[in-house]
Design an enzyme around this catalytic site. Structure first.
Site, PDB file in Angstrom:
ATOM      1  CE  LYS A   1      13.401  32.575  38.457  1.00  0.00           C
ATOM      2  NZ  LYS A   1      13.587  32.493  36.995  1.00  0.00           N
TER       3      LYS A   1
ATOM      4  CG  ASP B   1      16.376  34.648  37.285  1.00  0.00           C
ATOM      5  OD1 ASP B   1      15.806  34.351  36.228  1.00  0.00           O
ATOM      6  OD2 ASP B   1      16.149  35.715  37.879  1.00  0.00           O
TER       7      ASP B   1
HETATM    8  P1  NDP Z   1      22.245  38.664  35.102  1.00  0.00           P
HETATM    9  O1  NDP Z   1      22.402  38.760  36.563  1.00  0.00           O
HETATM   10  O2  NDP Z   1      23.259  37.933  34.297  1.00  0.00           O
HETATM   11  O3  NDP Z   1      22.099  40.110  34.473  1.00  0.00           O
HETATM   12  C1  NDP Z   1      21.077  40.971  34.867  1.00  0.00           C
HETATM   13  C2  NDP Z   1      21.220  42.276  34.126  1.00  0.00           C
HETATM   14  O4  NDP Z   1      20.078  43.074  34.374  1.00  0.00           O
HETATM   15  C3  NDP Z   1      22.413  43.082  34.601  1.00  0.00           C
HETATM   16  O5  NDP Z   1      22.889  43.896  33.560  1.00  0.00           O
HETATM   17  C4  NDP Z   1      21.791  43.919  35.712  1.00  0.00           C
HETATM   18  O6  NDP Z   1      22.499  45.124  36.004  1.00  0.00           O
HETATM   19  C5  NDP Z   1      20.443  44.239  35.129  1.00  0.00           C
HETATM   20  N1  NDP Z   1      19.487  44.448  36.227  1.00  0.00           N
HETATM   21  C6  NDP Z   1      19.148  43.540  37.175  1.00  0.00           C
HETATM   22  N2  NDP Z   1      18.285  44.085  38.060  1.00  0.00           N
HETATM   23  C7  NDP Z   1      18.079  45.336  37.628  1.00  0.00           C
HETATM   24  C8  NDP Z   1      17.288  46.394  38.113  1.00  0.00           C
HETATM   25  N3  NDP Z   1      16.534  46.261  39.214  1.00  0.00           N
HETATM   26  N4  NDP Z   1      17.302  47.558  37.411  1.00  0.00           N
HETATM   27  C9  NDP Z   1      18.070  47.697  36.297  1.00  0.00           C
HETATM   28  N5  NDP Z   1      18.844  46.722  35.804  1.00  0.00           N
HETATM   29  C10 NDP Z   1      18.851  45.570  36.456  1.00  0.00           C
HETATM   30  O7  NDP Z   1      20.788  38.021  34.879  1.00  0.00           O
HETATM   31  P2  NDP Z   1      20.205  37.335  33.580  1.00  0.00           P
HETATM   32  O8  NDP Z   1      20.749  37.944  32.361  1.00  0.00           O
HETATM   33  O9  NDP Z   1      20.288  35.871  33.774  1.00  0.00           O
HETATM   34  O10 NDP Z   1      18.652  37.703  33.728  1.00  0.00           O
HETATM   35  C11 NDP Z   1      18.067  38.832  33.106  1.00  0.00           C
HETATM   36  C12 NDP Z   1      16.572  38.628  32.985  1.00  0.00           C
HETATM   37  O11 NDP Z   1      16.304  37.477  32.177  1.00  0.00           O
HETATM   38  C13 NDP Z   1      15.820  38.380  34.295  1.00  0.00           C
HETATM   39  O12 NDP Z   1      14.530  38.920  34.185  1.00  0.00           O
HETATM   40  C14 NDP Z   1      15.710  36.857  34.339  1.00  0.00           C
HETATM   41  O13 NDP Z   1      14.634  36.447  35.147  1.00  0.00           O
HETATM   42  C15 NDP Z   1      15.467  36.559  32.882  1.00  0.00           C
HETATM   43  N6  NDP Z   1      15.762  35.211  32.428  1.00  0.00           N
HETATM   44  C16 NDP Z   1      16.982  34.642  32.615  1.00  0.00           C
HETATM   45  C17 NDP Z   1      17.244  33.384  32.128  1.00  0.00           C
HETATM   46  C18 NDP Z   1      18.583  32.752  32.231  1.00  0.00           C
HETATM   47  O14 NDP Z   1      18.752  31.668  31.685  1.00  0.00           O
HETATM   48  N7  NDP Z   1      19.562  33.354  32.871  1.00  0.00           N
HETATM   49  C19 NDP Z   1      16.204  32.597  31.443  1.00  0.00           C
HETATM   50  C20 NDP Z   1      14.972  33.311  31.247  1.00  0.00           C
HETATM   51  C21 NDP Z   1      14.778  34.564  31.728  1.00  0.00           C
HETATM   52  P3  NDP Z   1      23.423  45.203  37.327  1.00  0.00           P
HETATM   53  O15 NDP Z   1      24.601  44.319  37.022  1.00  0.00           O
HETATM   54  O16 NDP Z   1      23.758  46.627  37.460  1.00  0.00           O
HETATM   55  O17 NDP Z   1      22.577  44.664  38.451  1.00  0.00           O
HETATM   56  O1  2IT Z   2      13.498  32.379  34.052  1.00  0.00           O
HETATM   57  C1  2IT Z   2      14.026  31.339  33.618  1.00  0.00           C
HETATM   58  O2  2IT Z   2      13.454  30.629  32.791  1.00  0.00           O
HETATM   59  C2  2IT Z   2      15.360  30.994  34.086  1.00  0.00           C
HETATM   60  N1  2IT Z   2      15.947  31.732  34.863  1.00  0.00           N
HETATM   61  C3  2IT Z   2      15.999  29.705  33.650  1.00  0.00           C
HETATM   62  C4  2IT Z   2      15.462  28.541  34.444  1.00  0.00           C
HETATM   63  C5  2IT Z   2      16.141  27.220  34.215  1.00  0.00           C
HETATM   64  O3  2IT Z   2      15.764  26.288  34.910  1.00  0.00           O
HETATM   65  O4  2IT Z   2      17.037  27.108  33.350  1.00  0.00           O
END
Ligand code: NDP
Ligand code: 2IT
Length: 444
Positions: free
Chosen positions: A126, A166
């Site tokens: 990561k 992420d």
């Molecule tokens: P994005 O940046 O696309 O979206 C994040 C969302 O979460 C936004 O709505 C954001 O609001 C909110 N958010 C982030 N930080 C905070 C906080 N401290 N408090 C409240 N709300 C918060 O990220 P993703 O959708 O990609 O990621 C979301 C989660 O999923 C994370 O935990 C990530 O690690 C996990 N994840 C992502 C993957 C991926 O493929 N993208 C794969 C597996 C897991 P705001 O815009 O106001 O910051």
């Molecule tokens: O938390 C996760 O698994 C991710 N943000 C996606 C990682 C990836 O390599 O697609």
């Protein structure tokens, strides 16, 4: 003290101040304890757990860049290369002001087991930076990404370490990062995933985490004879994972009535209009409160509190520790029967315990959000083969991977007498493959 307790105590002592990392290690060690106890002498002698909790390598570096006013800004970047026993390091990059070594170590540690569960050959890693993309111009984001990659490019490669998106890193950032990697190295290779479709990206990668989450929920609910159709669902966040979780939940007949961002949450009893959310979030990079201007049936509440909206199914898809014990009690009082983690470690340990003790079905992030990284691995495969699969092919593979993950979690839990405990099941199943590979490769 048991071996797992000893190792946990040492992790806390040797990694002071890294609360999120301690939390992730604590959960894994507590749930794999039966496996460790059954092999204690061998694992102790080989220092299996001491090796598992120590990253193979962490690089941290300075990221200087020039903002639109000509002011030089400096951020801190990291890549945690945690474990390469089953494949090249694989995991996302997070750009958020809260990023620090503890958060990236917790995420890298979780990624080891998640990637193992996918059944694909990817190790755990990561990275990220304490950069805040919010309010920055495209030019500023590009210059930041170029500076970040100038340093990161020394440590990554298609067969070495393959970052992805992420929080705060989506298609725009991956594009800028990829362009700079290619410029520095001269290599047109699958070094990043989540790329645009015109330069090696995979169909369905954008949707994969959210879709995969709902595929796994559906699999579990069918197993428990509680179909998703007609269920009321709340999804926190409104980013990549949240948006495509809502899309798939609606396709399968569920009704999502709440979403949020870091400022507040919306409640739309008629069901979220996802086109409106996409326009606000994906097109304009706006705030979720703008939803109520377009949809009069909805209300907006500033601040936390999304888990007070009554629902059958709760899908935390924003960030770590966003669902606390108080939230869990509220969900229980409202008769919620299923919680599944789209985000990484969104549920605090005491909330997870409460949920499990109260008979609420619970899917941990390692299993539930593995569809994203699994589809990243499918992107790597397509890049290596120099061809592109159709949307249907990738979606079918993703769906099958999520079904297989359910079976792995369910089986592992049953083998150790913990039927229905998918936290233990995911950790044990993920652990077994990694340990098997580590043992076979000698003391490295
Ligand atoms: P994005 O940046 O696309 O979206 C994040 C969302 O979460 C936004 O709505 C954001 O609001 C909110 N958010 C982030 N930080 C905070 C906080 N401290 N408090 C409240 N709300 C918060 O990220 P993703 O959708 O990609 O990621 C979301 C989660 O999923 C994370 O935990 C990530 O690690 C996990 N994840 C992502 C993957 C991926 O493929 N993208 C794969 C597996 C897991 P705001 O815009 O106001 O910051
Ligand atoms: O938390 C996760 O698994 C991710 N943000 C996606 C990682 C990836 O390599 O697609």
């Amino acid at each position: 003290m048991s071996y797992t307790e000893e190792v946990y105590a040492r992790v806390v002592e040797k990694n002071p101040g890294e609360a999120e990392f301690h939390q992730a290690v604590k959960e894994v060690l507590a749930t794999i304890k039966p496996v460790i106890d059954a092999n204690e002498a061998e694992y102790r002698k080989m220092a299996i757990l001491e090796r598992l909790v120590e990253p193979e390598r962490i690089v941290s570096f300075r990221i200087p860049w020039v903002d639109d006013q000509g002011q030089v800004q400096v951020n801190k970047g990291y890549r945690v290369q945690f474990n390469s026993a089953i494949g090249p390091y694989k995991g996302g990059l997070r750009f958020h002001p809260s990023v620090n070594q503890s958060i990236l170590k917790f995420l890298g540690f979780e990624q080891i087991f998640k990637n193992s569960l996918t059944g694909l050959p990817i190790g755990g890693g990561k990275g990220g930076a304490d950069f805040d993309p919010k309010g920055k111009s495209d030019g500023e984001v590009m210059r930041f990404c170029q500076s970040f990659m100038t340093e990161l490019s020394k440590y990554i490669g298609a067969d070495q370490d393959v970052p992805a998106g992420d929080i705060g890193v989506g298609a725009r950032e991956i594009g800028f990062l990829y362009g700079q990697y290619k410029r520095i190295t001269g290599q047109y290779e699958g070094v990043l995933t989540g790329k645009g479709l015109t330069f090696g990206g995979s169909l369905i990668r954008t949707q994969a985490t959210g879709y995969g989450l709902v595929y796994l929920v559906n699999e579990m609910l069918e197993h428990h004879k509680k179909p998703i159709q007609g269920k009321t669902i709340v999804v926190s966040g409104s980013g990549n994972v949240a948006i495509y979780a809502v899309e798939k939940a609606h396709q399968l007949g569920g009704k999502v009535v709440g979403m949020s961002d870091s400022n507040g949450y919306i409640h739309d009893p008629n069901g979220i209009n996802l086109d409106v959310v996409k326009e606000i979030k994906e097109v304009r990079r706006g705030r979720i409160k703008e939803y109520v201007e377009k949809v009069p049936s909805a209300t907006y509440t500033e601040g936390k509190g999304i888990w007070s909206i009554p629902c059958d199914i709760a899908l935390p898809c924003a960030t770590q520790n966003e669902l606390t014990l108080e939230d869990a009690k509220q969900l229980k009082a409202n008769n919620c029967f299923c919680v599944a983690e789209g985000a990484n470690m969104p549920t605090t340990l005491d909330a997870t315990e409460f949920i499990q003790e109260n008979g609420i079905l619970f899917l941990p992030g390692k299993a539930a959000n593995a569809g994203g990284v699994a589809t990243s691995a499918l992107e790597m495969t397509q890049n290596s083969m120099r061809l592109s699969w159709t949307e249907q092919e990738v979606d079918e593979k993703l769906h099958q991977i999520m079904k297989d993950i359910f079976v792995k979690c369910d089986d592992a839990a049953k083998r150790y007498g913990m039927e229905g405990n998918y936290v233990a099941g995911a950790n044990i199943a993920g652990f077994e493959k990694v340990i098997n590979a580590m043992k076979a490769q000698g003391i490295v």
